[in-house]
Design an enzyme around this catalytic site. Structure first.
Site, short mmCIF file in Angstrom:
data_model
loop_
_atom_site.label_atom_id
_atom_site.label_comp_id
_atom_site.label_asym_id
_atom_site.label_seq_id
_atom_site.Cartn_x
_atom_site.Cartn_y
_atom_site.Cartn_z
N ASP A 141 -21.06 7.21 -13.02
CA ASP A 141 -20.22 6.35 -13.86
C ASP A 141 -20.53 6.61 -15.33
OD1 ASP A 141 -18.64 3.50 -12.81
OD2 ASP A 141 -18.87 3.84 -14.97
N ASP A 149 -19.42 11.46 -17.42
CA ASP A 149 -17.98 11.36 -17.66
C ASP A 149 -17.31 12.38 -16.75
OD1 ASP A 149 -15.40 11.53 -18.54
OD2 ASP A 149 -15.90 11.68 -20.67
N ASN A 157 -13.13 8.04 -6.97
CA ASN A 157 -12.64 6.66 -7.11
C ASN A 157 -12.45 6.20 -8.55
OD1 ASN A 157 -12.49 3.64 -6.20
ND2 ASN A 157 -14.24 3.74 -7.61
N TYR A 170 0.45 5.40 -15.61
CA TYR A 170 -0.54 5.08 -14.56
C TYR A 170 0.01 5.49 -13.20
CZ TYR A 170 -3.68 2.35 -11.56
OH TYR A 170 -4.58 1.96 -10.59
N LYS A 215 -1.33 8.36 -10.44
CA LYS A 215 -1.67 8.04 -9.06
C LYS A 215 -0.82 8.86 -8.09
CE LYS A 215 -5.07 5.25 -9.86
NZ LYS A 215 -6.44 5.64 -9.49
N1 LIG Z 1 -8.09 -3.11 -9.53
C1 LIG Z 1 -6.91 -2.84 -8.99
O1 LIG Z 1 -6.01 -3.70 -8.93
C2 LIG Z 1 -6.64 -1.49 -8.41
C3 LIG Z 1 -5.53 -1.33 -7.56
C4 LIG Z 1 -5.27 -0.08 -7.03
C5 LIG Z 1 -6.09 0.99 -7.35
N2 LIG Z 1 -7.15 0.80 -8.16
C6 LIG Z 1 -8.00 1.97 -8.45
O2 LIG Z 1 -9.29 1.72 -7.98
C7 LIG Z 1 -10.22 2.56 -8.68
C8 LIG Z 1 -11.43 1.74 -9.07
O3 LIG Z 1 -11.02 0.80 -10.04
P1 LIG Z 1 -11.59 -0.68 -10.11
O4 LIG Z 1 -10.46 -1.59 -9.83
O5 LIG Z 1 -12.84 -0.79 -9.32
O6 LIG Z 1 -11.87 -0.78 -11.66
P2 LIG Z 1 -13.23 -0.99 -12.48
O7 LIG Z 1 -12.81 -0.92 -13.90
O8 LIG Z 1 -13.96 -2.18 -12.00
O9 LIG Z 1 -14.10 0.29 -12.08
C9 LIG Z 1 -13.78 1.57 -12.50
C10 LIG Z 1 -15.07 2.31 -12.83
O10 LIG Z 1 -14.74 3.66 -13.22
C11 LIG Z 1 -15.59 4.00 -14.29
N3 LIG Z 1 -15.04 5.08 -15.11
C12 LIG Z 1 -13.96 5.01 -15.92
N4 LIG Z 1 -13.79 6.19 -16.55
C13 LIG Z 1 -14.77 7.01 -16.12
C14 LIG Z 1 -15.12 8.35 -16.43
N5 LIG Z 1 -14.44 9.08 -17.32
N6 LIG Z 1 -16.19 8.90 -15.79
C15 LIG Z 1 -16.90 8.16 -14.90
N7 LIG Z 1 -16.62 6.89 -14.60
C16 LIG Z 1 -15.57 6.32 -15.20
C17 LIG Z 1 -15.71 2.71 -15.09
O11 LIG Z 1 -16.81 2.74 -15.99
C18 LIG Z 1 -15.83 1.68 -14.01
O12 LIG Z 1 -17.17 1.43 -13.65
C19 LIG Z 1 -9.42 3.17 -9.83
O13 LIG Z 1 -9.07 4.48 -9.52
C20 LIG Z 1 -8.19 2.28 -9.92
O14 LIG Z 1 -7.09 2.96 -10.47
C21 LIG Z 1 -7.46 -0.40 -8.69
C1 LIG Z 2 0.81 -10.39 -14.83
C2 LIG Z 2 0.35 -9.95 -13.50
C3 LIG Z 2 -0.40 -8.70 -13.63
C4 LIG Z 2 -0.76 -8.24 -12.28
C5 LIG Z 2 -1.20 -6.91 -12.36
C6 LIG Z 2 -1.45 -6.39 -10.97
O1 LIG Z 2 -2.34 -7.23 -10.34
C7 LIG Z 2 -1.86 -5.02 -11.06
C8 LIG Z 2 -2.16 -4.28 -10.02
C9 LIG Z 2 -2.47 -2.89 -10.29
C10 LIG Z 2 -3.73 -2.60 -10.90
C11 LIG Z 2 -4.09 -1.35 -10.60
C12 LIG Z 2 -3.25 -0.88 -9.59
O2 LIG Z 2 -3.25 0.24 -9.10
C13 LIG Z 2 -2.40 -1.98 -9.13
C14 LIG Z 2 -1.02 -1.49 -8.89
C15 LIG Z 2 -0.17 -2.39 -8.18
C16 LIG Z 2 1.11 -1.68 -8.00
C17 LIG Z 2 2.13 -2.56 -7.47
C18 LIG Z 2 3.37 -1.76 -7.35
C19 LIG Z 2 4.32 -2.40 -6.49
C20 LIG Z 2 4.16 -1.91 -5.10
O3 LIG Z 2 3.12 -2.13 -4.50
O4 LIG Z 2 5.10 -1.30 -4.62
#
Ligand SMILES: NC(=O)c1ccc[n+]([C@@H]2O[C@H](COP(=O)([O-])OP(=O)(O)OC[C@H]3O[C@@H](n4cnc5c(N)ncnc54)[C@H](O)[C@@H]3O)[C@@H](O)[C@H]2O)c1
Ligand SMILES: CCCCC[C@H](O)/C=C/[C@H]1C=CC(=O)[C@@H]1CCCCCCC(=O)O
Length: 265
Positions: free
Chosen positions: A39, A67, A94, A155, A159
């Site tokens: 991380d 990074d 991830n 974003y 993905k």
């Molecule tokens: N939280 C959501 O709603 C959600 C939904 C769908 C997918 N995701 C995906 O899940 C994954 C994890 O996200 P999360 O929700 O745990 O978020 P988070 O912000 O809690 O964790 C993400 C981690 O990635 C690290 N990171 C960011 N840039 C980096 C880099 N350049 N090198 C190394 N580490 C780095 C951050 O420091 C952090 O610790 C992501 O790929 C995110 O897109 C999240």
């Molecule tokens: C004001 C409310 C804000 C809520 C934000 C929401 O919680 C976000 C979810 C996204 C965060 C990271 C993702 O990948 C998540 C992507 C979700 C993608 C949803 C797309 C719709 C679908 O699932 O088809």
């Protein structure tokens, strides 16, 4: 045959907190031998390493500040993993960032960082250092990587790129040459710090776009739940498969249709 987690070693990017950290815990609860948390966030990383070693036993977790957009730095994390644990079986690509207020960074981390992970994992480390005949790469995409998403077009595009990586590196050709199975998890909203951002939109022109998605993202799920479903994918999801996890429900498989079915006779 089910891939046994016990005595395996994993490297998890974005492992300092959120989904990555919870995935580390879920694997360690199933008898993982060791985990490297990769991380960029040093404070949370050091804390996470300490916590995991306290819960699961000393020397189970290693934090490496890195990074993932920097290939050489990322490779060092693989090397340190091999030095400490002498094997590598599971890679979680991830780490990711959101949202489109930082869209160039999204491209760097979510696409370039993930590609770096696939190249290092498939072609240099899991293929050579897996402890049994199979290794696994699990990549974190999003439901935004399976369908359009008005609030965050960039974003969503990053993905979708991960879906392309999984469908390509998840082809039999690569499995036969490396012994590495590739799977993708596409979660909908999860309660992590990713959602606490002030970089929400690309510009003020996007104001109001959230109204279009309220129903889809209403049920924010716990990271522990998504992590538990990811463990099942590592155990036995088919090569190249894509799995949706939403609203705290069991994962279900998503398939891309073959384009031939759309052909007019
Ligand atoms: N939280 C959501 O709603 C959600 C939904 C769908 C997918 N995701 C995906 O899940 C994954 C994890 O996200 P999360 O929700 O745990 O978020 P988070 O912000 O809690 O964790 C993400 C981690 O990635 C690290 N990171 C960011 N840039 C980096 C880099 N350049 N090198 C190394 N580490 C780095 C951050 O420091 C952090 O610790 C992501 O790929 C995110 O897109 C999240
Ligand atoms: C004001 C409310 C804000 C809520 C934000 C929401 O919680 C976000 C979810 C996204 C965060 C990271 C993702 O990948 C998540 C992507 C979700 C993608 C949803 C797309 C719709 C679908 O699932 O088809």
């Amino acid at each position: 045959m089910v891939f046994e987690i016990r005595n395996k070693v994993a490297l998890i990017t974005g492992g300092a907190k959120g989904l990555g950290y919870n995935f580390a815990k879920a694997l360690l609860s199933k008898g993982l031998k060791g985990v490297t948390l990769v991380d960029i966030n040093e404070n949370d990383g050091i804390l996470a390493e300490k916590e995991l070693n306290e819960i699961y036993g000393n020397d189970k977790a290693l934090f490496v500040k890195c990074d993932i957009t920097n290939y050489a730095e990322f490779e060092e994390a693989f090397q340190r993993t091999i030095k400490k644990f002498h094997q590598l079986d599971i890679l979680a690509n991830n780490a990711g960032v959101g949202f489109d207020g930082i869209w160039r960074k999204e491209i760097d981390v979510n696409i370039i960082g993930t590609i770096n992970g696939f190249i290092l994992g498939m072609d240099h480390y899991l293929n050579k250092y897996k402890s049994t005949n199979e290794g696994v790469i699990i990549a974190t995409s999003s439901t935004a990587g399976l369908g359009g998403y008005a609030p965050w077009p960039v974003y969503s595009a990053t993905k979708f790129a991960i879906t392309g990586m999984v469908k390509s590196w998840g082809c039999q050709f690569h499995y036969q040459r490396t012994g590495v199975r590739v799977v993708e998890v596409c979660p909908c909203a999860i309660a992590t710090d990713l959602l606490n951002t002030d970089a929400f939109s690309l510009s003020p022109l996007y104001e109001g776009s959230m109204e279009t998605i309220k129903n889809e993202v209403e049920q924010v799920q716990k990271p522990e739940h998504v992590a538990g479903e990811m463990v099942k994918m590592v155990e036995d999801a088919p090569n190249g498969s894509i799995w949706v996890v939403e609203a705290g429900e069991p994962a279900f498989e998503f398939s891309l249709p073959k384009r031939e079915i759309f052909k007019k006779e």
